[in-house]
Write a protein that holds these residues in place. Structure first.
Motif, PDB file in Angstrom:
ATOM      1  N   SER A  27       0.013   5.303   0.958  1.00 20.78           N
ATOM      2  CA  SER A  27      -0.998   6.256   1.414  1.00 20.78           C
ATOM      3  C   SER A  27      -0.471   7.685   1.305  1.00 20.78           C
ATOM      4  CB  SER A  27      -1.383   5.939   2.861  1.00 20.78           C
ATOM      5  OG  SER A  27      -2.307   6.882   3.340  1.00 20.78           O
ATOM      6  N   SER A  50       0.831  -1.208   0.000  1.00 25.47           N
ATOM      7  CA  SER A  50       0.000   0.000   0.000  1.00 25.47           C
ATOM      8  C   SER A  50       0.863   1.256   0.000  1.00 25.47           C
ATOM      9  CB  SER A  50      -0.917   0.010   1.228  1.00 25.47           C
ATOM     10  OG  SER A  50      -0.125   0.015   2.403  1.00 25.47           O
ATOM     11  N   SER A  99      -5.065   6.703  -1.778  1.00 27.31           N
ATOM     12  CA  SER A  99      -4.232   5.521  -1.588  1.00 27.31           C
ATOM     13  C   SER A  99      -4.020   4.790  -2.899  1.00 27.31           C
ATOM     14  CB  SER A  99      -4.881   4.554  -0.575  1.00 27.31           C
ATOM     15  OG  SER A  99      -4.897   5.107   0.708  1.00 27.31           O
TER      16      SER A  99
END
Lengths: 121, 111
Positions: B23, B21, B71
């Motif tokens: 962000s 991920s 994101s």
């Protein structure tokens, strides 16, 4: 073959200066904006500066603004980074990169092998 | 402290899928396209994904990029030993007169 070759790194004392060069080959250099990106030992990537194909724009990271100057010579197909007032925290491998899209300065498709700058007394 | 936030590490067994991920905020990931880089040990980074989900020529379709809101994610399917590397996300940030920002990097380990 598309290639970027950096040079000019070395050991310099705090407060000193260095000029990095990046020789481009295998593509129409003037058509691409270029970046310098650095990586301190054991750390992540940090963007340093960007310059447009005709030097129409120039951007700097806050960490180097006022101390570093990015420039280019579209006749010699070369990119430069003049680094003054060097600090220990400028110690890093410096990469020259090509930006291959017009919409995003973070789209870097060609990277040189890097040149190492060490700032130490 | 990086402007974009990535997990420091991720691991999975060969053949499995791992997802990383990234962000950010409205001034970077939320507004501008995201790119992803792979850095093998001792080498320069390599572009894996640009414009959120586009792969440059030569990048296998095992690498998949996506973005939603502020994101972004990089998924690596069919994990192979040669995928063991550091992965970085990046975006243009509209704040502070404009700048390129990176995530802190994610070390992917193939167990």
């Amino acid at each position: 073959e598309v290639q970027l070759l950096e040079s000019g790194g070395g050991l310099v004392k705090p407060g000193g200066s260095l000029r990095l060069s990046c020789a481009a080959s295998g593509f129409t250099f003037r058509s691409y904006s270029m970046n310098w990106v650095r990586q301190a030992p054991g750390k992540g990537l940090e963007w340093v500066a960007s310059i447009g194909g005709s030097s129409s724009f120039i951007y700097y990271a806050d960490s180097v603004k006022g101390r570093f100057t990015i420039s280019r010579d579209n006749v010699d197909n070369s990119l430069y980074l003049q680094m003054n007032s060097l600090r220990a925290e400028d110690t890093a491998v410096y990469y020259c990169t090509r930006v291959f899209t017009l919409i995003a300065q973070n789209d870097m498709d060609v990277w040189g092998k890097g040149t190492t700058v060490t700032v130490s007394s | 402290q990086s402007v974009l936030t990535q997990p420091p590490s991720a691991s999975e067994t060969p053949g499995q899928r791992v997802t990383i991920s990234c962000s950010g905020s409205i001034s970077n990931v939320g507004t501008n396209p995201v790119s992803w880089y792979q850095q093998l040990p001792g080498t320069a980074p390599k572009l894996l994904i640009y414009n959120n989900n586009k792969r440059p020529s030569g990048v296998p379709d095992r690498f998949f990029g996506s973005k939603s809101g502020t994101s972004a994610s990089l998924a690596i399917g069919g994990l192979q030993s040669e995928d063991e590397a550091d992965y970085y996300c990046s975006a243009w940030d509209d704040s502070l007169n404009g700048r390129v920002v990176f995530g802190g990097g994610t070390k992917v380990t193939v167990l």
